[in-house]
Design a protein around this motif. Sequence first.
Motif, PDB file in Angstrom:
ATOM      1  N   ALA A  85      48.115  32.702  47.060  1.00  0.00           N
ATOM      2  CA  ALA A  85      47.785  33.306  46.236  1.00  0.00           C
ATOM      3  C   ALA A  85      47.086  34.772  45.810  1.00  0.00           C
ATOM      4  O   ALA A  85      46.187  34.978  46.755  1.00  0.00           O
ATOM      5  CB  ALA A  85      46.629  32.222  45.127  1.00  0.00           C
ATOM      6  N   ALA A  86      47.653  35.795  45.362  1.00  0.00           N
ATOM      7  CA  ALA A  86      46.793  37.314  45.159  1.00  0.00           C
ATOM      8  C   ALA A  86      45.202  37.182  44.776  1.00  0.00           C
ATOM      9  O   ALA A  86      45.490  36.475  43.639  1.00  0.00           O
ATOM     10  CB  ALA A  86      47.796  38.306  44.317  1.00  0.00           C
ATOM     11  N   THR A  87      45.017  38.300  45.025  1.00  0.00           N
ATOM     12  CA  THR A  87      43.443  38.481  44.310  1.00  0.00           C
ATOM     13  C   THR A  87      43.557  39.309  43.939  1.00  0.00           C
ATOM     14  O   THR A  87      43.757  40.821  43.751  1.00  0.00           O
ATOM     15  CB  THR A  87      42.483  39.142  46.159  1.00  0.00           C
ATOM     16  OG1 THR A  87      42.523  37.721  46.528  1.00  0.00           O
ATOM     17  CG2 THR A  87      41.205  39.041  44.946  1.00  0.00           C
ATOM     18  N   PRO A  88      42.841  39.062  42.104  1.00  0.00           N
ATOM     19  CA  PRO A  88      43.111  39.963  41.235  1.00  0.00           C
ATOM     20  C   PRO A  88      42.547  41.368  41.406  1.00  0.00           C
ATOM     21  O   PRO A  88      40.928  41.316  41.734  1.00  0.00           O
ATOM     22  CB  PRO A  88      42.572  39.167  40.436  1.00  0.00           C
ATOM     23  CG  PRO A  88      42.746  37.881  40.295  1.00  0.00           C
ATOM     24  CD  PRO A  88      42.478  37.628  41.807  1.00  0.00           C
ATOM     25  N   SER A  89      43.162  42.367  40.673  1.00  0.00           N
ATOM     26  CA  SER A  89      41.866  44.145  41.400  1.00  0.00           C
ATOM     27  C   SER A  89      42.913  45.025  39.812  1.00  0.00           C
ATOM     28  O   SER A  89      44.266  44.456  39.847  1.00  0.00           O
ATOM     29  CB  SER A  89      42.355  44.177  42.439  1.00  0.00           C
ATOM     30  OG  SER A  89      43.796  44.663  42.790  1.00  0.00           O
ATOM     31  N   ALA A  90      42.070  46.178  40.010  1.00  0.00           N
ATOM     32  CA  ALA A  90      42.227  46.619  38.570  1.00  0.00           C
ATOM     33  C   ALA A  90      44.280  47.245  39.504  1.00  0.00           C
ATOM     34  O   ALA A  90      44.573  47.672  38.831  1.00  0.00           O
ATOM     35  CB  ALA A  90      41.278  48.077  39.231  1.00  0.00           C
ATOM     36  N   GLY A 100      42.639  33.905  46.295  1.00  0.00           N
ATOM     37  CA  GLY A 100      43.201  34.753  44.970  1.00  0.00           C
ATOM     38  C   GLY A 100      43.015  33.682  43.958  1.00  0.00           C
ATOM     39  O   GLY A 100      42.467  33.684  42.714  1.00  0.00           O
ATOM     40  N   LEU A 101      42.753  31.873  43.995  1.00  0.00           N
ATOM     41  CA  LEU A 101      42.196  31.536  43.094  1.00  0.00           C
ATOM     42  C   LEU A 101      40.445  31.438  42.973  1.00  0.00           C
ATOM     43  O   LEU A 101      40.199  30.714  44.333  1.00  0.00           O
ATOM     44  CB  LEU A 101      42.841  29.916  43.306  1.00  0.00           C
ATOM     45  CG  LEU A 101      44.583  30.278  43.153  1.00  0.00           C
ATOM     46  CD1 LEU A 101      45.496  28.545  43.669  1.00  0.00           C
ATOM     47  CD2 LEU A 101      45.052  30.634  41.987  1.00  0.00           C
ATOM     48  N   VAL A 102      39.949  30.817  42.147  1.00  0.00           N
ATOM     49  CA  VAL A 102      38.750  30.248  41.722  1.00  0.00           C
ATOM     50  C   VAL A 102      38.482  28.993  41.729  1.00  0.00           C
ATOM     51  O   VAL A 102      38.605  28.348  40.798  1.00  0.00           O
ATOM     52  CB  VAL A 102      37.984  31.571  41.100  1.00  0.00           C
ATOM     53  CG1 VAL A 102      38.192  33.148  41.624  1.00  0.00           C
ATOM     54  CG2 VAL A 102      38.138  31.131  39.364  1.00  0.00           C
TER      55      VAL A 102
END
Length: 677
Positions: free
Chosen positions: A199-204, A257-259
């Motif tokens: 799972a990727a980490t969200p970013s701009a 990547g998941l919270v």
Amino acid sequence: MCRADRFPASATPGSACVRFYARHCALNQEAQQHFGDRKPYTRVAQLVIEVGLALASTPYFSAAQRHLGKPRLHATALVHLSHSRRTVSCASRCSSAALGPTVPAMFSPTPTSNFGIRRGLLLALLFTRALATEFDVRAHGATSDGQTLDTAAINRAIAAASAAGGGTVRFPAGTYLSFSIRLKSNLPLHLDAGATLLAATPSAALGGYDAPEPNEWGDQHQYQDFGHSHWHNSLIWGENLENFAIIGPGRIDGSTGLVRNASYGGGRGGLGAGGSGPNGSVAPAAAPPASATVPPPAPATPTPAAIAPIPGNKAIALKNCRNVTLRDISLLLCGHFALLANGVDHLTLDNVKVDTNRDGFDIDACRHVRIADCSVNAPGDDAIVLKSSFALGFARACENVTIANCSVTGFDAGTFFDGTYKRTMESAADRDGPTGRIKFGTESNGGFKNITISYCTSERSRGLALETVDGGVIDDITITNITMRDIVNAPIFLRLGNRARGPAGTPIGAIRRVLISNVTVADADPRYPSTIAGLPGHPIEGHRQKRADEGQTFKKMLGQKLLPETFNVYCDPARPKYGATELGGHYLYDNQGVKAQRVPLIESGVFTGFLMARIPIDGFPTSNGHGRKATGASVVSRQSNLIVETTKSVSPAVLKEELRKLVFEQKKPYGLLFDDI
């Protein structure tokens, strides 16, 4: 005959075809049997297979590799058998977009070889079809380096498989960094050994997960929290699909990547400001207005840098699907849910291993579910939990479920997979001990029906919990052969409550016909006894005696004096009146067809017998006409007209004085004297 001018000189004939077939189908014995020494149809099969061999040796190979990822034959074999002419024609037509022009072939066999030819053609057809149904995500652009975002490539492979009518989307060994993957019908995702979907980490720069879809039952009414109300903001999600699977020995890893708590407001991992309700959702006072909705579904392209990236809070989310299988995969640190399944029918979870920081399997309003041979470590929340929320917009029961041969635990998150089994975490988010249990509820609008739990183990976790507080009914539940060790709260907890989180008029539910047997508990916290809690006027309903060795509280008291010798107690269903008073417990035959009988229970103060149905117990092998049942319930032994008589009577005044003396002698604050029952 084969037209050699349509094949390059490098095309491999004869025995090479056999080796090609055996290598790619892993059926050496079958290949020898059907190709080795049977020339009449060996040649026919070669004509189909040679297309693939030719492509692997020519410039067509690069186009095929771009389309399929490997030099695999993407073809449809068109077979026509004419019994009158005893001829067989076989044309193997390759995909013109990727593999070039049609390659025809003709062979005219002798009459005696026709059966063999048909078998050879059938094998060739199966062979070409099998090769055509695999879609390697790397062939669609996935890098598998764990650094480059592979979301678009994975979704392209899924789309290609769907467009082809189905097929296996394969993840070879490697690490695939991704945001939301959108499932389709009629295809499995296969994670090979050594394959990790990360799972990727969200970013701009990279973007984020798909936006949570609107759901008025959570967004506006708050009948369940944010996590239970949305599916699209997940690593893998599917809606209104059928016939698909996620299988293989690979791993799904949400650790980066998941919270745990995406929310309506700004709780941990939230989408905005606020958020103080359960599990990070909006508190009732801060709920959005009726006109408010969550953002629309995310576009196929990554979220632009100008828009705040959407967090993901689930590894796998499924809504309104059918015929789904999860098998052999591992899931690590998956945010709020490793699996959230709502309204999924015919769901199979087999040999799935989970080591996560919150919920393991949330099976919500699903039917015909089989969970077997799974291991779930979930110290921060429930491991295997059945729910029946209002997230679908109506109350739907969770029913026809079996949970068997599973293990649930509450070791520190991540230490179950690495084998260290650490115990440093002292409490979950609710400030109680580690969770990691099997549970029904708390979301319980639709209820729970026809469920069995058997041969499961639990360690360093909470006990079994069956709860209904939102109007649902729990009935027809069997729990047996359970072993629990190091239990941090009540080993068995049955609760009927009235939270009524649902539409106006939500009633109080019920718990009935629950059988719990053969449960072994060791090292349970002595502060927490097993609890069965109903509400005034709404008791937990059930019958204890189901087997010969259960429900025998008074068995050891047979022959003992329980009352003064002046008392006799008996049940007599055959008696319609007592004096002038009509008796409501009168009947001639019980519900099992046994004639009603007078049964002495206490004679001269001594306990002498039981009321019996057809279920025997030690010393009482036959029914005595007291097998009775309520509507919809099974037959059990129950009383009829219970009559208490005494050979010595006293006046009410004397009786009151005797009671006063007993109260004084036993130092009780008061006594109760009944004039009527």
